[in-house]
Design an enzyme around this catalytic site. Structure first.
Site, PDB file in Angstrom:
ATOM      1  N   CYS A  91       0.827  -1.203   0.000  1.00 49.80           N
ATOM      2  CA  CYS A  91       0.000   0.000   0.000  1.00 49.80           C
ATOM      3  C   CYS A  91       0.865   1.259   0.000  1.00 49.80           C
ATOM      4  CB  CYS A  91      -0.911  -0.001   1.226  1.00 49.80           C
ATOM      5  SG  CYS A  91      -1.916   1.492   1.372  1.00 49.80           S
ATOM      6  N   CYS A 174      -8.190   0.078  -2.430  1.00 51.67           N
ATOM      7  CA  CYS A 174      -7.662  -0.304  -1.121  1.00 51.67           C
ATOM      8  C   CYS A 174      -7.606  -1.821  -1.046  1.00 51.67           C
ATOM      9  CB  CYS A 174      -8.552   0.266  -0.018  1.00 51.67           C
ATOM     10  SG  CYS A 174      -8.111  -0.296   1.643  1.00 51.67           S
ATOM     11  N   GLU A 348     -32.698  -4.448  22.391  1.00 48.52           N
ATOM     12  CA  GLU A 348     -31.882  -3.452  21.689  1.00 48.52           C
ATOM     13  C   GLU A 348     -32.443  -2.069  21.976  1.00 48.52           C
ATOM     14  OE1 GLU A 348     -29.542  -1.212  19.829  1.00 48.52           O
ATOM     15  OE2 GLU A 348     -29.072  -3.321  19.561  1.00 48.52           O
ATOM     16  N   ASP A 396     -23.175  -9.065  22.689  1.00 50.28           N
ATOM     17  CA  ASP A 396     -22.260  -8.593  21.652  1.00 50.28           C
ATOM     18  C   ASP A 396     -22.185  -7.072  21.732  1.00 50.28           C
ATOM     19  OD1 ASP A 396     -20.670  -8.277  19.438  1.00 50.28           O
ATOM     20  OD2 ASP A 396     -22.223  -8.761  17.980  1.00 50.28           O
ATOM     21  N   CYS A 423     -15.470  -7.291  20.369  1.00 46.14           N
ATOM     22  CA  CYS A 423     -14.643  -6.707  19.307  1.00 46.14           C
ATOM     23  C   CYS A 423     -13.518  -5.861  19.886  1.00 46.14           C
ATOM     24  CB  CYS A 423     -15.510  -5.876  18.359  1.00 46.14           C
ATOM     25  SG  CYS A 423     -16.374  -4.521  19.173  1.00 46.14           S
TER      26      CYS A 423
END
Length: 469
Positions: A91, A174, A348, A396, A423
């Site tokens: 890159c 990319c 949620e 999550d 994450c």
């Protein structure tokens, strides 16, 4: 009062890492929820501030985006990794961009570095399984965003912001983005002059086109193009859409999103469908999901199937369980689990996401799943007060991790099994430390998954089981 590691104002249940256009984590907070003496965490998981080296007693030797000197140093103008290995990158803007921190390493080296990082952070809690890598770790991003602006000669450019600045780095392609999406962005930029469309100038406030967002269904191949404009007035929009479709007939739908605010948020609140139905669909783990401009949908479909498949495997559902899907978003995890459970409850805080979850359940003919717009911690507390429980909880959370309110509610409700999909390994370590200290849950398995090759990010699936008295 002893500090717990969270701010009292931290929320939960909202799809914070999932809502496009949010400046922080989609819940209004700009930190992980730690007290003021603790480390702040950026959107990419990077630590900021004086106390960045320690998270809930876990020594952080692995700065990520904004603190790369701890894991990638510089010597003689070359990037080096712990162990003295050196590498070159394909890159041309690798150093300026900062998005792919590990691109200078071979993919095998990347996986070894990530495995070592997970073992250092989490190995004291539970043995860490070997990381699950990707067979073809390039061009995996099914969502591509480009910011538009002007160069010094007032020519339109598109690309990304240079790390830590608002200066645009021109990008035509990319190595981790969908190639067709990149092609469409270049085409849009090339059409601007002929249609006399000015790009937005942040300094003067003049111009129309601010961003382009493209989403592509990995399985279906459907393509959504979102043109983010500073004004609802879009001269010659019909002709522009027609010309774009002629150049790219593979486009499924085109949407104009209006964002006239002086903000770093990408998307505004209002949208107009210029062509097609305004959303696309894709298939994941055998189910079909509706994806709009704001929908959360994992950007690496190949690895997501592995991630969610591993989560289902660890949960060991028999078809009789009541499953609670906390931070459920548009319902992906809960709906996948519904095939193997007796009943699924999704919670949620984002109302739009809940509506999507309900529609996705109907689309797939799923009748044993219900979705509620509520704070997940509050919802679980009310369940526990009524004497109700769940057998399995999937959680999550966004990169900021969970909070004390949610975790204490989880412990109070006491499901037999908890599957934590994370994450952010640093906030995962913090949350696991709280659960280990304040409950009888045993942390049994930790499975890392490389969802974002060439970056410093790692996802983990963690299995926790309640110790029987």
């Amino acid at each position: 009062m002893k500090e717990t590691g969270w701010k009292k104002t931290a929320g939960n249940g909202s799809d914070g890492k999932r809502t496009e256009g949010k400046k922080s984590f989609g819940r209004g907070e700009k930190t992980t929820g730690f007290s003021k003496n603790s480390a702040k965490v950026g959107v990419n998981g990077e630590k900021k501030g004086k106390s960045a080296r320690k998270v809930s007693g876990v020594e952080d030797k692995w700065g990520t985006h904004g603190d790369r000197k701890r894991n990638i140093g510089e010597k003689d103008g070359q990037k080096t990794v712990r162990g003295g290995q050196r590498g070159k990158t394909k890159c041309p803007i690798y150093r300026e961009c900062g998005g792919c921190q590990y691109l200078h390493l071979t993919y095998d080296q990347q996986l070894k570095e990530k495995q070592k990082r997970m073992e250092e952070l989490l190995g004291g809690v539970c043995p860490v399984r070997p990381i699950i890598g990707m067979e073809e770790p390039y061009h995996y991003r099914n969502k591509v965003h480009a910011v538009f602006g002007l160069d010094r000669k007032n020519n339109p450019i598109s690309g990304i912001y240079k790390e830590g600045t608002h200066r645009i780095l021109p990008v035509d392609s990319c190595l981790i983005e969908d190639q067709k999406a990149d092609e469409i962005i270049v085409t849009i930029r090339s059409m601007l002059r002929s249609f006399k469309i000015r790009v937005f100038d942040e300094d003067t406030g003049y111009g129309l086109l601010r961003h382009v967002l493209i989403r592509r269904g990995f399985t279906t191949g459907e393509i959504l193009v979102v043109l983010v404009t500073a004004s609802p007035v879009f001269p010659s929009k019909n002709n522009f859409v027609k010309a774009l479709r002629e150049k790219h007939p593979e486009i499924t739908t085109i949407v104009q999103n209006i964002n006239g605010r002086s903000t770093s948020m990408v998307l505004g609140d209002k949208e107009h469908v210029l062509y097609g139905k305004g959303y696309i669909e894709d298939e994941l783990c055998g189910l079909r999901f509706r994806i709009s401009s704001r929908s959360f949908y994992q950007i690496n479909s190949v690895q997501t199937e592995k991630l969610y498949g591993k989560a289902m495997e660890l949960a060991e559902l028999t078809g009789k369980e009541t499953v609670l899907d906390a931070y459920c978003g548009i319902g992906t995890i809960g709906l996948i689990a519904s095939k193997h459970a007796g009943k699924v409850i999704g919670v949620e805080l984002n109302q739009d996401a809940v509506r999507d979850a309900v529609q996705n359940a109907k689309k797939n003919g799923i009748t044993n799943a219900q979705f509620f717009c509520n704070d997940a911690g509050r919802f679980m507390s009310h369940m526990a007060a009524r004497g109700e429980s769940a057998d399995v909880v999937f959680m999550d959370p966004p990169r900021a991790g969970s909070d004390e309110k949610f975790l204490s509610s989880l412990i109070k409700m006491s499901p037999k099994t908890v599957v934590y999909i994370s994450c952010n390994p640093e906030t995962l370590a913090r949350d696991l430390a709280y659960i280990d200290k304040n409950s009888t849950y045993k942390i049994q398995k930790i499975q890392p998954v490389d969802m974002f090759p060439h970056t410093a990010h790692v996802e983990c699936v963690v299995l926790m089981s309640r110790k029987e008295e």
